[in-house]
Design a protein around this motif. Sequence first.
Motif, PDB file in Angstrom:
ATOM      1  N   TYR A 112      40.762  42.679  -8.046  1.00  0.00           N
ATOM      2  CA  TYR A 112      40.130  42.465  -9.346  1.00  0.00           C
ATOM      3  C   TYR A 112      39.636  43.807  -9.888  1.00  0.00           C
ATOM      4  CZ  TYR A 112      35.798  42.499  -6.540  1.00  0.00           C
ATOM      5  OH  TYR A 112      34.780  42.837  -5.663  1.00  0.00           O
ATOM      6  N   SER A 130      33.544  35.379 -10.851  1.00  0.00           N
ATOM      7  CA  SER A 130      32.814  36.132 -11.865  1.00  0.00           C
ATOM      8  C   SER A 130      33.474  37.486 -12.104  1.00  0.00           C
ATOM      9  CB  SER A 130      31.368  36.350 -11.426  1.00  0.00           C
ATOM     10  OG  SER A 130      31.311  37.307 -10.380  1.00  0.00           O
ATOM     11  N   LYS A 131      33.059  38.141 -13.164  1.00  0.00           N
ATOM     12  CA  LYS A 131      33.397  39.537 -13.359  1.00  0.00           C
ATOM     13  C   LYS A 131      32.515  40.371 -12.422  1.00  0.00           C
ATOM     14  CE  LYS A 131      34.382  38.756 -18.266  1.00  0.00           C
ATOM     15  NZ  LYS A 131      33.967  39.072 -19.656  1.00  0.00           N
ATOM     16  N   SER A 132      32.882  41.624 -12.260  1.00  0.00           N
ATOM     17  CA  SER A 132      32.117  42.480 -11.348  1.00  0.00           C
ATOM     18  C   SER A 132      30.671  42.657 -11.776  1.00  0.00           C
ATOM     19  CB  SER A 132      32.779  43.856 -11.239  1.00  0.00           C
ATOM     20  OG  SER A 132      34.039  43.756 -10.639  1.00  0.00           O
ATOM     21  N   GLU A 134      28.785  40.411 -13.641  1.00  0.00           N
ATOM     22  CA  GLU A 134      28.066  39.196 -14.020  1.00  0.00           C
ATOM     23  C   GLU A 134      27.763  38.370 -12.776  1.00  0.00           C
ATOM     24  OE1 GLU A 134      30.180  36.521 -16.573  1.00  0.00           O
ATOM     25  OE2 GLU A 134      31.965  36.476 -15.305  1.00  0.00           O
ATOM     26  N   ASP A 365      45.388  39.551 -10.175  1.00  0.00           N
ATOM     27  CA  ASP A 365      43.964  39.213 -10.223  1.00  0.00           C
ATOM     28  C   ASP A 365      43.739  37.921  -9.437  1.00  0.00           C
ATOM     29  OD1 ASP A 365      41.369  38.068 -11.273  1.00  0.00           O
ATOM     30  OD2 ASP A 365      41.457  39.885 -12.507  1.00  0.00           O
ATOM     31  N   ARG A 367      41.818  35.628  -9.793  1.00  0.00           N
ATOM     32  CA  ARG A 367      41.603  34.455 -10.636  1.00  0.00           C
ATOM     33  C   ARG A 367      42.907  33.808 -11.082  1.00  0.00           C
ATOM     34  NH1 ARG A 367      37.083  37.933 -13.692  1.00  0.00           N
ATOM     35  NH2 ARG A 367      38.652  39.467 -13.061  1.00  0.00           N
TER      36      ARG A 367
END
Length: 398
Positions: A112, A130-132, A134, A365, A367
Motif C-alpha cells: 500500500y 485504512s489509509k496510512s 487515517e 494494493d 484493498r
Amino acid sequence: MKRRHFVNLFSSASGAALLSAHAPGWAQAVARRAASADDRILVLVELKGGNDGLNTVVPYTDSAYYQLRPVIGIKPDEVIRLDGTTGLHPELRPLLALWEKGELGIVQGVGYPQPNLSHFRSIEIWETASKSNEYLSDGWATRGLKAGLAARRNFTAEGVLIGGGEAGALAGARAVSLNNPEAFVNESKFAQGMEGPQPGSNAALAYLMQVEGDINQAAQGLRSEKYNFSTQFPAGAFGNGVRAAAQVVASQRGKAGVPVITLTLGSFDTHQNQPGTHANLLRQLAEGMAALKSSLTELDAWDRTLVMTFSEFGRRARQNNSNGTDHGTVAPHFVAGGAVRGGLYGQPPDLSRLDATQNALYSTDFRQLYATVARDWWGVSPDAVTRGNFEALKFLRT
C-alpha cells in the motif's frame, strides 16, 4: 466503558469473548445478491509478524534476488517450480496439490502507499483497510457485514476468531473468540448459570448484560456433537486451530452459519537466523491449509470457502548481517478454495528498482483483495468495504 474492557471482562468470566456486539445505533444497508452467497465462508489466516514474501514465493531466475540474499536465498534446485521464473519455498510442497488442481491463487507484489513498518500500526491498516494517515475503528470485514450480509441472515455469530484475542478485521462485529468450539460451549455454560445484577437504568450495565446474552446465544448456536473427521490434522497450535475451524463449520450444518473465521500463525518476525524458523512456519501453514481443504471437503463446504492469507508487511529485500530480514514492504498472499481460479496475479517486485529505504515497490494494493471479496464473494459494494475505488482482481470463479 471501551470495547476492549468488554472483551477482557467476558474473557475472564466465561473463557470466551464476544467482541463489540450490536453497537448502539448500528445502521445496516441492504444490498441484494445471490442467496447462495449468504452461505459462503471466508477464512482469514494471519501470518503474524511480517512474512518474508521473497523466500515464500521465490523469483528463482532473478540474479538480483541472489545478490541481495547470498546466504538465505532459496537455491534454484530447492524451489518448487510453478513456471519458468517463479517457485515456492520447499516446505510449501503440501500446497502443490491445490496449485495443480487450480484451487490456489498467488497475488504478488501486495502492499500500500506510504507503508508503515511498525507491527502495530501496519496490521491496524490491514485490518481496517485504512489509509496510512487515517485511523478507523471498524474492521474491513465488519463493513462487508454491515453492507448487507448480516442484514439478510441471522448468523449464529458474525465471526469466530481462533488463536488470537484481537478483533482485527472483525472489529465492530458480533464475533466470538475461542480456541476450540467444545471448550467455548462448556465454558459459556458457566456464564449461563451466573446471576448478575439487573441493569435498571444503568446504560453501561444494560449493554454488558446484552453482550453476556449474546455470548450465551452464540454458544448455544455452536453446540453440536463432535464431528469425527477422517482428515489427519497437523500437530501444534496452528493445526489445532485448523481443526477448531473445521469443527465450527461442522457445527453449523443446517444453520445460518458463521461467515468469517480467522486463524493466526506466527511469529514471522525473522530478524535473525531466518532459514530454519521460516521453513518451520511455512511447513505449518502448508500442512494446515491442506488439512483445511481435506476437512472442509468432507463437509461438502470447500467449494463455498475462500481462504486468504494476510500479514502486516513483508521483509526487506536485502538480508541483514544476522542471516535474517528486517521489516519491509511488499509480499505475496495466497487465496485458496474450490471457487478460486488458480494462478499468479499481479506483478512480482522488481528487485532492481528499490525505493530510498531499499524496499521493494508494491504493484497490487491490498484493498484490491478486499474489493474482490466484497464484490465477487459477498456480493456487496466494494466501496462500502474499501472506502475507495480499488479494482477487483479475477481470482474467483463466482
